[in-house]
Design a protein around this motif. Structure first.
Motif, PDB file in Angstrom:
ATOM      1  N   ASP A 123      15.883  -7.459  11.964  1.00  0.00           N
ATOM      2  CA  ASP A 123      16.113  -8.587  11.052  1.00  0.00           C
ATOM      3  C   ASP A 123      14.898  -8.821  10.155  1.00  0.00           C
ATOM      4  N   VAL A 124      13.700  -8.757  10.743  1.00  0.00           N
ATOM      5  CA  VAL A 124      12.478  -8.975   9.959  1.00  0.00           C
ATOM      6  C   VAL A 124      12.275  -7.828   8.966  1.00  0.00           C
ATOM      7  N   VAL A 125      12.567  -6.609   9.392  1.00  0.00           N
ATOM      8  CA  VAL A 125      12.456  -5.459   8.478  1.00  0.00           C
ATOM      9  C   VAL A 125      13.405  -5.639   7.298  1.00  0.00           C
ATOM     10  N   ARG A 126      14.613  -6.072   7.555  1.00  0.00           N
ATOM     11  CA  ARG A 126      15.603  -6.242   6.475  1.00  0.00           C
ATOM     12  C   ARG A 126      15.179  -7.332   5.494  1.00  0.00           C
TER      13      ARG A 126
ATOM     14  N   THR B  25      18.699   1.058  23.285  1.00  0.00           N
ATOM     15  CA  THR B  25      18.315   0.647  21.932  1.00  0.00           C
ATOM     16  C   THR B  25      18.472   1.728  20.868  1.00  0.00           C
ATOM     17  N   VAL B  26      18.692   2.963  21.265  1.00  0.00           N
ATOM     18  CA  VAL B  26      18.668   4.061  20.302  1.00  0.00           C
ATOM     19  C   VAL B  26      19.748   3.914  19.231  1.00  0.00           C
ATOM     20  N   ARG B  27      20.967   3.563  19.623  1.00  0.00           N
ATOM     21  CA  ARG B  27      22.046   3.500  18.642  1.00  0.00           C
ATOM     22  C   ARG B  27      21.795   2.405  17.607  1.00  0.00           C
ATOM     23  N   THR B  28      21.347   1.250  18.069  1.00  0.00           N
ATOM     24  CA  THR B  28      21.042   0.146  17.153  1.00  0.00           C
ATOM     25  C   THR B  28      19.927   0.543  16.200  1.00  0.00           C
ATOM     26  N   ALA B  29      18.910   1.221  16.707  1.00  0.00           N
ATOM     27  CA  ALA B  29      17.793   1.644  15.869  1.00  0.00           C
ATOM     28  C   ALA B  29      18.238   2.626  14.797  1.00  0.00           C
ATOM     29  N   LEU B  30      18.999   3.639  15.173  1.00  0.00           N
ATOM     30  CA  LEU B  30      19.447   4.637  14.202  1.00  0.00           C
ATOM     31  C   LEU B  30      20.406   4.032  13.179  1.00  0.00           C
ATOM     32  N   ASP B  31      21.266   3.127  13.628  1.00  0.00           N
ATOM     33  CA  ASP B  31      22.205   2.495  12.711  1.00  0.00           C
ATOM     34  C   ASP B  31      21.500   1.626  11.669  1.00  0.00           C
ATOM     35  N   SER B  32      20.276   1.198  11.959  1.00  0.00           N
ATOM     36  CA  SER B  32      19.527   0.365  11.022  1.00  0.00           C
ATOM     37  C   SER B  32      18.993   1.161   9.831  1.00  0.00           C
ATOM     38  N   GLY B  33      18.989   2.497   9.942  1.00  0.00           N
ATOM     39  CA  GLY B  33      18.412   3.335   8.901  1.00  0.00           C
ATOM     40  C   GLY B  33      16.956   3.665   9.123  1.00  0.00           C
ATOM     41  N   CYS B  34      16.370   3.070  10.164  1.00  0.00           N
ATOM     42  CA  CYS B  34      14.969   3.362  10.501  1.00  0.00           C
ATOM     43  C   CYS B  34      14.891   4.662  11.306  1.00  0.00           C
ATOM     44  N   TRP B  35      13.661   5.151  11.484  1.00  0.00           N
ATOM     45  CA  TRP B  35      13.405   6.284  12.362  1.00  0.00           C
ATOM     46  C   TRP B  35      13.297   5.779  13.792  1.00  0.00           C
TER      47      TRP B  35
ATOM     48  N   LEU C 243       9.979  -3.587   2.607  1.00  0.00           N
ATOM     49  CA  LEU C 243       9.824  -2.196   3.029  1.00  0.00           C
ATOM     50  C   LEU C 243      11.188  -1.585   3.344  1.00  0.00           C
ATOM     51  N   ALA C 244      11.459  -0.428   2.764  1.00  0.00           N
ATOM     52  CA  ALA C 244      12.739   0.254   3.000  1.00  0.00           C
ATOM     53  C   ALA C 244      12.807   0.744   4.445  1.00  0.00           C
TER      54      ALA C 244
ATOM     55  N   HIS D 176       0.814  -1.218   0.000  1.00  0.00           N
ATOM     56  CA  HIS D 176       0.000   0.000   0.000  1.00  0.00           C
ATOM     57  C   HIS D 176       0.848   1.269   0.000  1.00  0.00           C
ATOM     58  N   GLN D 177       2.160   1.103  -0.140  1.00  0.00           N
ATOM     59  CA  GLN D 177       3.096   2.239  -0.166  1.00  0.00           C
ATOM     60  C   GLN D 177       2.918   3.127   1.062  1.00  0.00           C
ATOM     61  N   LEU D 178       2.869   2.470   2.229  1.00  0.00           N
ATOM     62  CA  LEU D 178       2.698   3.168   3.494  1.00  0.00           C
ATOM     63  C   LEU D 178       3.897   2.913   4.398  1.00  0.00           C
ATOM     64  N   PRO D 179       4.191   3.856   5.294  1.00  0.00           N
ATOM     65  CA  PRO D 179       5.181   3.588   6.338  1.00  0.00           C
ATOM     66  C   PRO D 179       4.634   2.553   7.332  1.00  0.00           C
ATOM     67  N   ALA D 180       5.491   2.110   8.242  1.00  0.00           N
ATOM     68  CA  ALA D 180       5.095   1.182   9.298  1.00  0.00           C
ATOM     69  C   ALA D 180       5.544   1.719  10.645  1.00  0.00           C
TER      70      ALA D 180
END
Length: 282
Positions: free
Chosen positions: A151-154, A172-182, A158-159, A129-133
């Motif tokens: 891992d599931v996102v990768r 968890t913040v550093r791992t989250a940002l390093d993933s490219g996610c918001w 979905l980008a 549906h071309q939507l964010p998650a």
């Protein structure tokens, strides 16, 4: 000051909260679908709830000058209940609605196989549906849950820039940002993050791809915590542009990827399906 609360459960709040939020500067919000607080016994209860997020809550918000959007999903906690499984098949008819700006909340609660399946299926729906998650990270084993989520996102279509990983903290913040996610942070009176810890986080990690929300629900929570973060940022030496970026431009940028944000806060009439927010009417 203008504030966009990117995660708040207004169905559990009063109309007085809408008034107080407007006075504090809130002009837009996103209400994610979440669990009822007790087990739902039928998919039909989801559909009534989704309809309220698409109709009644935007009406209530509009009476107080606030633009209301929502996210729709089968939440992680109830993904474990076989009675709720048919909701996944019904989601496409809701995800095409104009005020739905993401699929969510999805993610993990207890990290079960049923949650694995629901998360993967709904990431695919977001892509279709071309939507964010909007992704809920678990309150227990948070870092392990975040890594499993990433891992599931990768593995999905979905980008990462279309994914918001919410309920983060210092671990968890550093791992989250390093993933490219918001990266999303919920500010609570007693649990999760508070405004002082949030400002420390912003000093360390900057303001890019970071969203701050109140996530206010039925428990002890505060729908004005976004404003508390803004005030604490200013006291700590951040300028008004920094505040506007974190509390307005970042949520607009993330949810704007849906192509559906409507930030006009004009009142949506005085009645919704013949009903007023006034008891007895005028």
């Amino acid at each position: 000051m203008r504030i966009f609360d990117p995660h708040i459960h207004m169905t559990s709040r009063t109309t007085d909260d809408y008034r107080a939020m407007y006075e504090a500067g809130v002009r837009a919000l996103v209400e994610p679908s979440f669990w009822l607080g007790q087990p739902r016994t039928s998919p039909d209860s989801f559909y009534d709830y989704f309809d309220a997020l698409l109709g009644w809550e935007p009406f209530r918000a509009s009476q107080y000058g606030i633009a209301h959007h929502c996210t729709i999903a089968l939440n992680p906690k109830e993904a474990n209940d076989p009675r709720c499984a048919p909701v996944l098949d019904a989601l496409p008819r809701y995800l095409v609605k104009d005020s739905v700006v993401a699929v969510g909340e999805i993610g993990y609660d207890s990290m079960t196989p049923a949650e694995d399946l629901a998360l993967a299926a709904q990431l695919q729906l977001a892509s279709d549906h071309q939507l964010p998650a909007l992704v809920h990270t678990p309150h227990r084993d948070k870092l392990a849950g975040l890594r499993r989520t990433i891992d599931v996102v990768r593995e999905s279509a979905l980008a990462p820039e279309l994914v918001l990983l919410d309920h983060l903290n210092e671990t968890t913040v550093r791992t989250a940002l390093d993933s490219g996610c918001w990266a999303g942070f919920s500010i609570y009176p007693d649990t999760k993050m508070d405004e002082d810890r949030m400002v420390t986080m912003l000093r360390e990690h900057g303001t890019d791809r970071i969203l701050v929300n109140s996530a206010a629900d039925w428990g002890r929570s505060d729908p004005l915590k976004t404003r508390a973060v803004a005030d604490t940022m200013l006291k700590a030496g951040f300028d008004e542009d920094d505040v506007d970026k974190v509390l307005w431009r970042n949520p607009v940028a993330f949810y704007g990827q849906s192509g559906r944000l409507q930030l006009d806060t004009a009142a949506n009439g005085s009645l919704h399906e013949g009903n007023s927010i006034l008891r007895g009417g005028e």
